[in-house]
Design an enzyme around this catalytic site. Structure first.
Site, PDB file in Angstrom:
ATOM      1  N   HIS A 120       0.742  -1.145   0.026  1.00 47.19           N
ATOM      2  CA  HIS A 120      -0.212   0.074  -0.084  1.00 47.19           C
ATOM      3  C   HIS A 120       0.818   1.118  -0.041  1.00 47.19           C
ATOM      4  O   HIS A 120       0.209   2.459   0.143  1.00 47.19           O
ATOM      5  CB  HIS A 120      -0.727   0.029   1.081  1.00 47.19           C
ATOM      6  CG  HIS A 120      -2.263   0.786   1.093  1.00 47.19           C
ATOM      7  ND1 HIS A 120      -3.284   0.521   0.294  1.00 47.19           N
ATOM      8  CD2 HIS A 120      -2.661   2.021   1.542  1.00 47.19           C
ATOM      9  CE1 HIS A 120      -4.300   1.176   0.306  1.00 47.19           C
ATOM     10  NE2 HIS A 120      -3.817   2.164   0.920  1.00 47.19           N
ATOM     11  N   ASP A 170      -7.174   4.709   8.835  1.00 44.45           N
ATOM     12  CA  ASP A 170      -8.860   4.637   8.441  1.00 44.45           C
ATOM     13  C   ASP A 170      -8.936   3.203   7.450  1.00 44.45           C
ATOM     14  O   ASP A 170     -10.005   2.979   7.398  1.00 44.45           O
ATOM     15  CB  ASP A 170      -8.986   5.714   7.461  1.00 44.45           C
ATOM     16  CG  ASP A 170      -8.954   6.920   8.401  1.00 44.45           C
ATOM     17  OD1 ASP A 170      -9.678   6.843   9.590  1.00 44.45           O
ATOM     18  OD2 ASP A 170      -8.834   7.970   7.857  1.00 44.45           O
ATOM     19  N   GLU A 210     -12.625  13.049  13.358  1.00 44.28           N
ATOM     20  CA  GLU A 210     -12.175  13.588  11.854  1.00 44.28           C
ATOM     21  C   GLU A 210     -12.817  14.735  11.124  1.00 44.28           C
ATOM     22  O   GLU A 210     -13.999  14.833  11.372  1.00 44.28           O
ATOM     23  CB  GLU A 210     -11.779  12.261  11.063  1.00 44.28           C
ATOM     24  CG  GLU A 210     -10.424  11.418  11.422  1.00 44.28           C
ATOM     25  CD  GLU A 210     -10.040  10.465  10.304  1.00 44.28           C
ATOM     26  OE1 GLU A 210     -10.680  10.641   9.224  1.00 44.28           O
ATOM     27  OE2 GLU A 210      -9.425   9.487  10.360  1.00 44.28           O
TER      28      GLU A 210
END
Length: 534
Positions: free
Chosen positions: A111, A174, A285
């Site tokens: 990632h 997240d 957030e």
């Protein structure tokens, strides 16, 4: 009589011509200018429990990552079944000396954004194959429960395993389909960071394989310099093969809330107020919404507006809006009390009253919410596209200047992905780690999580987004905003020195100690060189 040129070769020569063409093409296919015969024979005879793979399809896969902008083709992939597989491979390359020019890159779930999990002509270590450590939860007679996991384990698997004991890690990213080693090498930041700090603030112990092939156990009290260097160290001091993650009692449900603001000052004031309050919310957030049409109708599929009739009259077209996203964790028997607490806290906020959306979901559904979006994007072929992300830490004192310079100025059209913006408390971060953060008690994470359309020449093209990112960085520098990059991407030694500031010499010297030949290779080629240069 003229002959066709190829007829002069004859059948015998044509055969060899074809043979040499095939041979030539096979060498090109390796993409790093030498054939498999050039692989050091000693690598092929390494005593491994796992194995080295030279399969072209696997090598091609390992030359790509989520960022989908860089491709560095490795020589081989190591699939380790033990920590000794990793240590022996690195130690062998270390003993080969400078002349081998071989480097090693640890790859978790791939990632990374800029090739950090790749290495040109070197060896990629597939960390997900390292299953020597079974996940082990310690809860008996321990005031600080923990789970021991492999560095290649996914956080989503850690969540499910710890929940079997009624426990959960404290801090998350997240997106949970990332490896432990990958996020700890950066920091691991999400909406829980204001309360518990990033993931690197919630680790008790690590097992590390250094750039010389040494296996070292470390913690704050044992080999503390290596422990803190590795956390947020961008993979420059060692490969994380095991980690002890702190746990806390797990909730079963989440009260999930979104509200909108049209005034940036009210938005930031409310965020800063909430992160300073004890036990107000468990997750905070925010994100920026630019020129989004039909916003509330889109949210209605997963959120229940408190006042749907009034909400339908709210128009978001053409406005820059700011969304505050909140979550309160609870168990079923606490629902009435939690509803009262949430209502009390919301009553003190200055959001647009008609834009309150809230729902209840399970704890797992909330934490794994991004994976749902991933599945949808994959089905449309929109996941494996370039992701030119830009992540910034911005001091609280400069966040309004930043907003004025960027939102509605540089960023004027519909964004090509989420734009996150939320504050965290510096007191929850350990300043001994390698992560570089602003020197203020509160600072903001601002993340431009763009996706590029490879077939476009417009505002969603890769070129346009990269140009926009460059403009944002330039305006921050000119305005002297004290911005620091998270997941930094630089190309010169001067830029890296400026990034680390007063920590540069310490960072560089520790690099010499734990990886003096620079065998551990991040994706940024120049980063590798500039760290070790004098």
């Amino acid at each position: 009589m003229k002959h066709h040129p190829i007829s002069l070769f004859g059948q015998h020569n044509i055969f060899f011509l074809k043979f040499f063409i095939i041979l030539f093409l096979s060498c090109i296919a390796t993409r790093f200018n030498f054939c498999l015969s050039n692989i050091p024979s000693s690598l092929k005879t390494l005593p491994l429990v796992g194995h080295l793979s030279f399969d072209e399809l696997s090598l091609t896969k390992a030359s790509r990552d989520f960022g989908n902008r860089y491709q560095y083709h490795p020589m081989a992939i190591l699939y380790p079944n033990s920590v000794s597989d990793i240590a022996n491979t690195i130690k062998h390359i270390w003993n080969m000396g400078h002349s081998s020019h071989l480097t090693v890159a640890a790859r978790g779930h791939g990632h990374s954004l800029s090739g950090q999990a790749q290495t040109h002509g070197g060896i990629v270590i597939n960390m997900e194959s390292l299953k020597v450590y079974e996940m082990n939860v310690d809860v008996i007679g321990n005031d600080s429960p923990y789970i021991d996991v492999s560095g290649g384990e996914l956080w989503i698997n850690i969540l499910h395993e710890s929940l079997r004991y009624g426990l959960t890690p404290r801090s998350w990213t997240d997106y949970l389909h990332l490896t432990v080693g990958g996020t700890l090498s950066n920091a691991g930041v999400s909406g829980q960071a204001f309360k518990h700090g990033p993931q690197i603030s919630n680790v008790q112990q690590l097992e590390i394989v250094t750039g010389t092939g040494e296996v070292v156990n470390c913690s704050k009290d044992q080999n503390g310099e290596l422990f803190h260097s590795v956390l947020g160290g961008l993979g420059q001091f060692g490969i994380i093969t095991r980690a002890r993650i702190l746990l806390e009692p797990a909730p079963s449900m989440v009260k999930w809330i979104r509200v909108l603001y049209s005034d940036f000052t009210a938005f930031t004031n409310d965020q800063e107020r909430l992160i300073s309050e004890e036990n107000a919310f468990d997750y905070i957030e925010g994100f920026v919404i630019i020129n989004r049409t039909g916003l509330l109708n889109n949210w209605r599929s997963s959120f229940n507006p408190q006042d749907p009739l009034q909400a339908t009259h709210f128009k978001s077209d053409g406005k820059t809006l700011f969304c505050l996203e909140l979550a309160k964790y609870f168990n079923f028997q606490e629902m009435d009390i939690v509803n009262q607490e949430v209502e009390r806290h919301l009553s003190h906020l200055n959001y647009i009253q008609s834009t309150l959306f809230q729902t209840e979901v399970t704890y797992v559904e909330f934490l794994d919410r991004v994976h749902v979006s991933e599945i949808k994007l994959r089905s449309k072929g929109l996941w494996d596209v370039p992701h030119p992300w830009l992540n910034l830490f911005i001091p609280k004192s400069k966040i309004h200047s930043f907003a004025q310079l960027v939102f509605g100025n540089i960023l004027t059209q519909t964004s090509n992905g989420p734009v996150l913006i939320y504050p965290v408390n510096k007191s929850k971060w350990d300043n001994r780690t390698s992560v570089v953060i602003p020197d203020e008690d509160i600072f903001y994470l601002v993340a431009f999580l763009s996706s590029a359309d490879t077939s476009s020449n417009g505002s969603d093209s890769l070129e346009h987004i990269l140009s926009q990112n460059k403009r944002i960085l330039e305006v921050c520098e000119r305005a002297n905003l004290g911005v620091k990059q998270y997941l930094p991407q630089y190309n010169t030694q001067d830029e890296w020195r400026a990034h680390f500031g007063t920590h540069w010499e310490g960072f560089r010297q520790r690099k010499f100690v734990y990886d003096p030949f620079a065998i551990l290779a991040p994706g940024q080629r120049i980063f590798q060189k500039t760290i070790i240069s004098t």
